[in-house]
Design a protein around this motif. Structure first.
Motif, PDB file in Angstrom:
ATOM      1  N   THR A 162       0.841  -1.206   0.000  1.00  0.00           N
ATOM      2  CA  THR A 162       0.000   0.000   0.000  1.00  0.00           C
ATOM      3  C   THR A 162       0.869   1.247   0.000  1.00  0.00           C
ATOM      4  O   THR A 162       0.612   2.211  -0.741  1.00  0.00           O
ATOM      5  N   GLU A 163       1.902   1.243   0.844  1.00  0.00           N
ATOM      6  CA  GLU A 163       2.796   2.402   0.924  1.00  0.00           C
ATOM      7  C   GLU A 163       3.498   2.658  -0.397  1.00  0.00           C
ATOM      8  O   GLU A 163       3.614   3.804  -0.856  1.00  0.00           O
ATOM      9  N   MET A 164       3.937   1.587  -1.044  1.00  0.00           N
ATOM     10  CA  MET A 164       4.632   1.747  -2.315  1.00  0.00           C
ATOM     11  C   MET A 164       3.684   2.241  -3.414  1.00  0.00           C
ATOM     12  O   MET A 164       4.080   3.025  -4.276  1.00  0.00           O
ATOM     13  N   ASN A 165       2.431   1.806  -3.362  1.00  0.00           N
ATOM     14  CA  ASN A 165       1.455   2.306  -4.339  1.00  0.00           C
ATOM     15  C   ASN A 165       1.190   3.792  -4.145  1.00  0.00           C
ATOM     16  O   ASN A 165       1.055   4.544  -5.112  1.00  0.00           O
ATOM     17  N   LEU A 166       1.116   4.230  -2.893  1.00  0.00           N
ATOM     18  CA  LEU A 166       0.925   5.651  -2.607  1.00  0.00           C
ATOM     19  C   LEU A 166       2.132   6.469  -3.072  1.00  0.00           C
ATOM     20  O   LEU A 166       1.988   7.556  -3.641  1.00  0.00           O
ATOM     21  N   LEU A 167       3.318   5.933  -2.822  1.00  0.00           N
ATOM     22  CA  LEU A 167       4.533   6.620  -3.250  1.00  0.00           C
ATOM     23  C   LEU A 167       4.596   6.705  -4.763  1.00  0.00           C
ATOM     24  O   LEU A 167       4.956   7.745  -5.337  1.00  0.00           O
ATOM     25  N   SER A 195       8.750  -1.734  -6.755  1.00  0.00           N
ATOM     26  CA  SER A 195       8.427  -3.160  -6.823  1.00  0.00           C
ATOM     27  C   SER A 195       9.195  -3.949  -5.778  1.00  0.00           C
ATOM     28  O   SER A 195       8.806  -5.062  -5.416  1.00  0.00           O
ATOM     29  N   ASP A 196      10.285  -3.389  -5.272  1.00  0.00           N
ATOM     30  CA  ASP A 196      11.041  -4.011  -4.186  1.00  0.00           C
ATOM     31  C   ASP A 196      10.412  -3.563  -2.868  1.00  0.00           C
ATOM     32  O   ASP A 196      10.602  -2.429  -2.437  1.00  0.00           O
ATOM     33  N   LEU A 197       9.631  -4.437  -2.235  1.00  0.00           N
ATOM     34  CA  LEU A 197       8.910  -4.033  -1.033  1.00  0.00           C
ATOM     35  C   LEU A 197       9.854  -3.726   0.129  1.00  0.00           C
ATOM     36  O   LEU A 197       9.448  -3.097   1.100  1.00  0.00           O
ATOM     37  N   CYS A 198      11.117  -4.148   0.033  1.00  0.00           N
ATOM     38  CA  CYS A 198      12.104  -3.764   1.040  1.00  0.00           C
ATOM     39  C   CYS A 198      12.414  -2.269   0.970  1.00  0.00           C
ATOM     40  O   CYS A 198      13.011  -1.712   1.896  1.00  0.00           O
ATOM     41  N   TYR A 199      12.007  -1.630  -0.150  1.00  0.00           N
ATOM     42  CA  TYR A 199      12.256  -0.196  -0.271  1.00  0.00           C
ATOM     43  C   TYR A 199      11.500   0.595   0.789  1.00  0.00           C
ATOM     44  O   TYR A 199      11.891   1.710   1.125  1.00  0.00           O
TER      45      TYR A 199
END
Length: 288
Positions: A162-167, A195-199
């Motif tokens: 979710t956080e990565m989609n918002l970013l 796409s790297d969720l560790c980001y």
């Protein structure tokens, strides 16, 4: 028909050519990429939002005549002076005695702080789509400091996807001034990073580090006097930073005979139009 550029495809090939290595410095293990022309000057890259992927085209291009060092910031260090001390220790661990700094966005501020703190190792400095500490941008962060803990809590609690989609949605706003082709390529860049969720952890760390810059004392031209005539500043035509903050950055380095040039695009112009930026940098380095 010319094939559409795709950052993910390019970056996967880059990682094949320059896979991450690991090194332990002062008890901390990090990943880094270090390579190309043996014995040549070293380009040390400082990246914004901890997106070290931005430097792929620059490493490939300048690797013909230089070495380059790209590394992931240690996540437990948020104080900027401690960050720069770690960078200095990393250089010593790799037996690198001198570097040419290249910094973008908040990484450009890191480059300035490193240059101030370690003049013995810096030979030139190139600043791209950035600002200096005397800026309305950082003054705004200082005024809004009380909401930062809430923001960090929110970022920690929401799922990584979710956080990565918002970013991803937010960052696409940085591309609105680019051509349709540039926007499409820029989207593949952000998709590759997010796409790297560790980001998620890198991004949270970046928010912490930027928020702490609000208390750092502003620079004086004398801090960089040893680099007179050896500084280049590339200012995008449509950056996210205000014209006033761009003017303050220019005013600081004009006093040191810096080369200050306008560059195309917006905040991500140096990625989606990298060829133009690299041409300007190459000419600058050739004159030194």
């Amino acid at each position: 028909m010319e094939k559409t550029k795709n950052f993910k495809t390019e970056y996967q090939a880059f990682l094949q050519q320059y896979p991450y290595r690991t090194i332990e410095v002062d008890g901390t293990r990090i990943r880094y990429q270090y390579g190309e022309k043996e014995g040549a000057p070293v380009l040390l890259f400082f990246h914004g939002l901890e997106m070290q992927e931005t430097w792929m085209p620059y490493a490939l291009h300048f690797g013909q005549n230089y070495r380059f060092l790209i590394y992931e910031y240690p996540l437990h260090i948020t104080n900027v002076d401690e960050q720069m001390a770690f960078t200095f220790a990393l250089l010593k661990a790799l037996a690198i005695r001198q570097v040419i700094l290249i910094g973008c966005s908040d990484g450009g501020v890191h480059a300035q702080i490193f240059a101030k703190n370690y003049p013995e190792v810096v030979t030139k400095m190139i600043l791209i789509t950035t600002l200096t500490l005397d800026s309305d941008y950082l003054r705004h962060i200082k005024k809004a400091w009380f909401v930062t803990p809430l923001l960090l809590l929110f970022l920690k609690l929401i799922p990584a996807k979710t956080e990565m989609n918002l970013l991803l949605k937010k960052c696409q706003g940085f591309l609105t001034c680019e051509s349709p082709e540039g926007q499409a390529y820029g989207r593949t860049f952000y998709e590759t990073v997010t796409s790297d969720l560790c980001y998620k952890q890198r991004y949270i760390h970046s928010v912490k580090c930027v928020s702490l810059l609000k208390d750092y004392p502003v620079f004086d031209p004398t801090d960089f006097a040893y680099l007179r005539g050896k500084i280049q500043v590339l200012i995008p035509e449509n950056d996210i930073f205000t014209k006033e903050d761009q003017a303050r950055l220019s005013a600081l380095f004009e006093k040191l005979d810096a080369e200050i040039l306008r560059a195309p695009g917006g905040h991500m112009g140096f990625v989606v139009q990298a060829e133009d930026y690299m041409e300007k940098i190459e000419k600058f380095l050739a004159r030194q």
